[in-house]
Design a protein around this motif. Structure first.
Motif, PDB file in Angstrom:
ATOM      1  N   CYS A 281       0.907  -1.323  -0.073  1.00 44.38           N
ATOM      2  CA  CYS A 281       0.155   0.036  -0.163  1.00 44.38           C
ATOM      3  C   CYS A 281       0.795   1.419  -0.003  1.00 44.38           C
ATOM      4  O   CYS A 281       1.979   1.397   0.813  1.00 44.38           O
ATOM      5  N   ASP A 282       0.620   2.381  -0.898  1.00 40.14           N
ATOM      6  CA  ASP A 282       1.454   3.312  -0.951  1.00 40.14           C
ATOM      7  C   ASP A 282       0.612   4.726  -0.530  1.00 40.14           C
ATOM      8  O   ASP A 282       0.822   5.662  -0.344  1.00 40.14           O
ATOM      9  N   GLY A 283      -0.609   4.278   0.222  1.00 38.97           N
ATOM     10  CA  GLY A 283      -1.273   5.313   0.903  1.00 38.97           C
ATOM     11  C   GLY A 283      -2.019   6.307  -0.066  1.00 38.97           C
ATOM     12  O   GLY A 283      -2.086   7.625   0.489  1.00 38.97           O
ATOM     13  N   ARG A 284      -2.476   5.834  -1.138  1.00 41.83           N
ATOM     14  CA  ARG A 284      -3.050   7.102  -1.921  1.00 41.83           C
ATOM     15  C   ARG A 284      -4.478   7.395  -1.497  1.00 41.83           C
ATOM     16  O   ARG A 284      -4.956   8.198  -1.831  1.00 41.83           O
ATOM     17  N   GLY A 285      -5.251   6.583  -1.023  1.00 43.15           N
ATOM     18  CA  GLY A 285      -6.349   6.626  -0.265  1.00 43.15           C
ATOM     19  C   GLY A 285      -7.566   6.524  -0.956  1.00 43.15           C
ATOM     20  O   GLY A 285      -8.734   6.828  -0.827  1.00 43.15           O
TER      21      GLY A 285
ATOM     22  N   CYS B 177      -9.179   3.888  -1.693  1.00 45.35           N
ATOM     23  CA  CYS B 177     -10.291   2.835  -1.507  1.00 45.35           C
ATOM     24  C   CYS B 177     -11.021   3.464  -0.350  1.00 45.35           C
ATOM     25  O   CYS B 177     -11.989   3.126  -0.176  1.00 45.35           O
TER      26      CYS B 177
ATOM     27  N   PRO C  94      -4.552   3.374   4.817  1.00 42.61           N
ATOM     28  CA  PRO C  94      -6.112   2.997   5.306  1.00 42.61           C
ATOM     29  C   PRO C  94      -6.123   2.429   6.582  1.00 42.61           C
ATOM     30  O   PRO C  94      -5.090   1.457   7.180  1.00 42.61           O
TER      31      PRO C  94
ATOM     32  N   CYS D   4      -7.730  -0.491  -6.488  1.00 41.05           N
ATOM     33  CA  CYS D   4      -6.309   0.002  -5.835  1.00 41.05           C
ATOM     34  C   CYS D   4      -5.155  -0.203  -6.880  1.00 41.05           C
ATOM     35  O   CYS D   4      -5.085  -1.423  -7.497  1.00 41.05           O
TER      36      CYS D   4
ATOM     37  N   VAL E 103      -2.087  -0.481  -6.663  1.00 41.77           N
ATOM     38  CA  VAL E 103      -0.976  -1.384  -6.362  1.00 41.77           C
ATOM     39  C   VAL E 103      -1.464  -2.851  -5.846  1.00 41.77           C
ATOM     40  O   VAL E 103      -0.637  -3.645  -5.461  1.00 41.77           O
TER      41      VAL E 103
HETATM   42  S1  SF4 Z   1      -6.268   2.033  -2.740  1.00 38.35           S
HETATM   43 FE1  SF4 Z   1      -6.054   1.909  -0.516  1.00 38.35          FE
HETATM   44  S2  SF4 Z   1      -4.980  -0.094   0.007  1.00 38.35           S
HETATM   45 FE2  SF4 Z   1      -4.608   0.626  -2.182  1.00 38.35          FE
HETATM   46  S3  SF4 Z   1      -2.785   1.881  -2.369  1.00 38.35           S
HETATM   47 FE3  SF4 Z   1      -4.350   3.162  -2.029  1.00 38.35          FE
HETATM   48  S4  SF4 Z   1      -4.609   3.377   0.212  1.00 38.35           S
HETATM   49 FE4  SF4 Z   1      -3.303   1.509  -0.100  1.00 38.35          FE
END
Ligand code: SF4
Length: 71
Positions: free
Chosen positions: A14-18, A20, A36, A58, A60
């Protein structure tokens, strides 16, 4: 015996893009760094479609949905 689904996060990937948390705010929030936090890992039938969408989005492949069996 009831079939249900559970959410899981690969915290190394997880790269924390948010993304999800935007797609599934009922079950996922973000911590202060944008990573998350799961409110609950169990996914109800009502949220299953949204959960599948969040997993597919997601970037990644860090979010996963697993089948679980409960007695
Ligand atoms: S979508 Fe959620 S689980 Fe996937 S990289 Fe972003 S924060 Fe992490």
């Amino acid at each position: 015996m009831t079939r249900t689904h559970r959410l899981g996060i690969d915290r190394i990937a997880c790269d924390g893009r948010g993304l999800c948390a935007e797609l599934l705010p009922e079950l996922i929030a973000l911590d202060e760094w944008g990573y998350p936090i799961l409110h609950d890992t169990a996914v109800s039938e009502a949220l299953l479609t949204h959960a599948r969408r969040a997993v597919a989005a997601c970037p990644v492949l860090a979010l996963r949905l697993e089948r679980a069996t409960r007695d």
